[in-house]
Design a protein around this motif. Structure first.
Motif, short mmCIF file in Angstrom:
data_model
loop_
_atom_site.label_atom_id
_atom_site.label_comp_id
_atom_site.label_asym_id
_atom_site.label_seq_id
_atom_site.Cartn_x
_atom_site.Cartn_y
_atom_site.Cartn_z
N LEU A 65 29.37 58.66 31.18
CA LEU A 65 30.81 58.49 31.01
C LEU A 65 31.17 57.02 30.81
O LEU A 65 32.00 56.68 29.96
CB LEU A 65 31.55 59.04 32.24
CG LEU A 65 31.60 60.56 32.40
CD1 LEU A 65 32.09 60.93 33.79
CD2 LEU A 65 32.49 61.19 31.33
N SER A 66 30.54 56.14 31.58
CA SER A 66 30.80 54.70 31.46
C SER A 66 30.41 54.19 30.08
O SER A 66 31.15 53.43 29.45
CB SER A 66 30.05 53.94 32.55
OG SER A 66 30.52 54.28 33.83
N ARG A 95 41.24 50.49 37.62
CA ARG A 95 40.85 49.10 37.36
C ARG A 95 39.51 49.01 36.65
O ARG A 95 39.27 48.10 35.85
CB ARG A 95 40.80 48.32 38.69
CG ARG A 95 40.46 46.83 38.53
CD ARG A 95 41.52 46.12 37.72
NE ARG A 95 41.15 44.74 37.46
CZ ARG A 95 40.33 44.35 36.49
NH1 ARG A 95 39.78 45.25 35.67
NH2 ARG A 95 40.05 43.07 36.31
N SER A 96 38.64 49.97 36.90
CA SER A 96 37.31 49.95 36.28
C SER A 96 37.37 50.23 34.78
O SER A 96 36.39 49.98 34.07
CB SER A 96 36.39 50.98 36.96
OG SER A 96 36.74 52.31 36.58
N LEU A 97 38.50 50.71 34.30
CA LEU A 97 38.65 50.99 32.87
C LEU A 97 39.41 49.89 32.13
O LEU A 97 39.54 49.94 30.91
CB LEU A 97 39.39 52.32 32.67
CG LEU A 97 38.69 53.56 33.22
CD1 LEU A 97 39.53 54.80 32.93
CD2 LEU A 97 37.29 53.72 32.65
N ARG A 98 39.91 48.90 32.87
CA ARG A 98 40.68 47.82 32.24
C ARG A 98 39.82 46.57 32.11
O ARG A 98 39.32 46.04 33.11
CB ARG A 98 41.93 47.51 33.07
CG ARG A 98 42.92 48.66 33.11
CD ARG A 98 44.30 48.18 33.53
NE ARG A 98 45.26 49.26 33.44
CZ ARG A 98 45.74 49.93 34.48
NH1 ARG A 98 45.36 49.61 35.69
NH2 ARG A 98 46.62 50.90 34.31
N ASN A 199 26.38 39.74 40.50
CA ASN A 199 26.69 38.50 39.80
C ASN A 199 28.20 38.35 39.68
O ASN A 199 28.88 39.18 39.08
CB ASN A 199 26.06 38.52 38.40
CG ASN A 199 26.08 37.15 37.75
OD1 ASN A 199 27.01 36.37 37.96
ND2 ASN A 199 25.07 36.86 36.97
N PRO A 200 28.78 37.28 40.24
CA PRO A 200 30.24 37.11 40.17
C PRO A 200 30.77 36.90 38.76
O PRO A 200 31.98 36.99 38.54
CB PRO A 200 30.48 35.87 41.05
CG PRO A 200 29.18 35.15 41.07
CD PRO A 200 28.12 36.20 40.99
N TYR A 201 29.88 36.63 37.80
CA TYR A 201 30.31 36.46 36.41
C TYR A 201 30.38 37.78 35.66
O TYR A 201 30.86 37.83 34.53
CB TYR A 201 29.37 35.49 35.68
CG TYR A 201 29.55 34.06 36.12
CD1 TYR A 201 30.44 33.21 35.48
CD2 TYR A 201 28.85 33.55 37.21
CE1 TYR A 201 30.63 31.91 35.89
CE2 TYR A 201 29.01 32.25 37.62
CZ TYR A 201 29.91 31.43 36.97
OH TYR A 201 30.08 30.13 37.39
N THR A 202 29.92 38.87 36.27
CA THR A 202 30.02 40.18 35.64
C THR A 202 31.49 40.58 35.59
O THR A 202 32.20 40.47 36.60
CB THR A 202 29.23 41.23 36.44
OG1 THR A 202 27.84 40.88 36.40
CG2 THR A 202 29.41 42.61 35.85
N PRO A 203 31.99 41.06 34.44
CA PRO A 203 33.38 41.51 34.38
C PRO A 203 33.67 42.53 35.48
O PRO A 203 32.84 43.41 35.74
CB PRO A 203 33.48 42.15 32.98
CG PRO A 203 32.43 41.45 32.17
CD PRO A 203 31.30 41.19 33.14
N LEU A 204 34.82 42.42 36.10
CA LEU A 204 35.13 43.27 37.25
C LEU A 204 35.11 44.75 36.88
O LEU A 204 34.64 45.58 37.67
CB LEU A 204 36.50 42.88 37.82
CG LEU A 204 36.99 43.70 39.01
CD1 LEU A 204 36.01 43.63 40.17
CD2 LEU A 204 38.38 43.23 39.44
N ASP A 205 35.60 45.09 35.69
CA ASP A 205 35.61 46.51 35.32
C ASP A 205 34.20 47.07 35.25
O ASP A 205 33.95 48.22 35.64
CB ASP A 205 36.34 46.71 33.99
CG ASP A 205 35.70 45.96 32.82
OD1 ASP A 205 35.78 44.73 32.81
OD2 ASP A 205 35.12 46.61 31.92
N VAL A 206 33.24 46.26 34.79
CA VAL A 206 31.85 46.69 34.73
C VAL A 206 31.30 46.92 36.13
O VAL A 206 30.69 47.94 36.43
CB VAL A 206 31.00 45.65 33.97
CG1 VAL A 206 29.50 45.93 34.15
CG2 VAL A 206 31.35 45.66 32.49
#
Length: 246
Positions: A65-66, A95-98, A199-206
């Motif tokens: 799905l992701s 939020r995970s989809l934005r 990793n704090p640089y990973t986009p939050l939605d990911v």
């Protein structure tokens, strides 16, 4: 008419027979585009709940799905479903989809030195990403451009350890990490999922899309990592409060 639980169960059973991750994601994408947005929201809610309970087939479905929703063909659907989830008080899932805008730190965006004594063009860097030279791979993996990383991730000489090094780099271009998430070849591997989440640089939605797939002991690691976004901590804390951690 099928209930959300029945619809999700049927989709999970169907993709279990599809071994190739790319074909599986394509099938799920086609299925989602044929559903009403409200039904897609229902499937996501049910799938996440079962994945957090460590149901293997629902974990596989959540990954599919992701990957499906990450495709640009699903951009409008993704936004509509996110809005519906917000209304249903499913804020973490919404939020995970934005998507966030890409981070632009100078160090993260610096092009690696390829030893040519001059600026290497984007076209040349793409060509280098296709080469099977191990020394070149170790340089290309530091490239910040998502197009270069997308090509590199398909290089047959690339190893899991290479991808883990990319996912662990700090600073690193967030768009490069998004390409790892979108790559069917690598995102099915648990160690890579974990490296992205940490990793704090990973986009939050990911990171939020990957969180339901965490093992209990690694859920604790996220909660203890002070440099990760508070929204990610909140998602993990919710799981802990619901009794996932023992």
């Amino acid at each position: 008419m099928l209930s959300a639980e029945e619809q999700t169960d049927l989709l999970a059973k169907r993709i279990a027979a599809i071994l190739d991750p790319g074909v599986r994601a394509a099938y799920v994408r086609h299925t989602l585009l044929g559903l009403a947005a409200a039904d897609v929201a229902d499937v996501l809610i049910v799938t996440r709940a079962h994945a957090e309970a460590h149901s293997p087939r629902h974990e596989s479905l959540l990954t599919a799905l992701s990957l499906a929703l990450a495709d640009e063909a699903c951009a409008a659907l993704r936004q509509t479903v996110a809005a519906l989830l917000e209304v249903r008080d499913q804020r973490s899932l919404a939020r995970s989809l934005r998507r966030d805008a890409a981070e632009g730190e100078d160090d993260a965006q610096r092009v690696p030195d390829f030893g040519m004594g001059r600026t290497v063009t984007l076209g040349e860097r793409k060509s280098l990403a296709r080469r099977r030279d191990r020394e070149l791979i170790s340089r290309v993996i530091r490239d910040p451009h998502p197009d270069v990383i997308r090509i590199l991730l398909l290089n047959p000489r690339l190893t899991e350890n290479d991808v883990l090094r990319l996912c662990a780099r700090r600073p690193v271009a967030s768009d490069a990490l998004r390409e790892v998430f979108r790559c069917q070849r690598w995102i099915v591997r648990y160690a890579i999922r974990l490296a992205l989440i940490l990793n704090p640089y990973t986009p939050l939605d990911v990171a939020l899309q990957l969180t339901p797939l965490l093992h209990d002991q690694d859920l604790r690691r996220v909660l203890e990592a002070a440099d990760l976004p508070r929204e990610l901590h909140a998602a993990c804390r919710r799981r802990a409060e619901e009794g996932v951690l023992h």
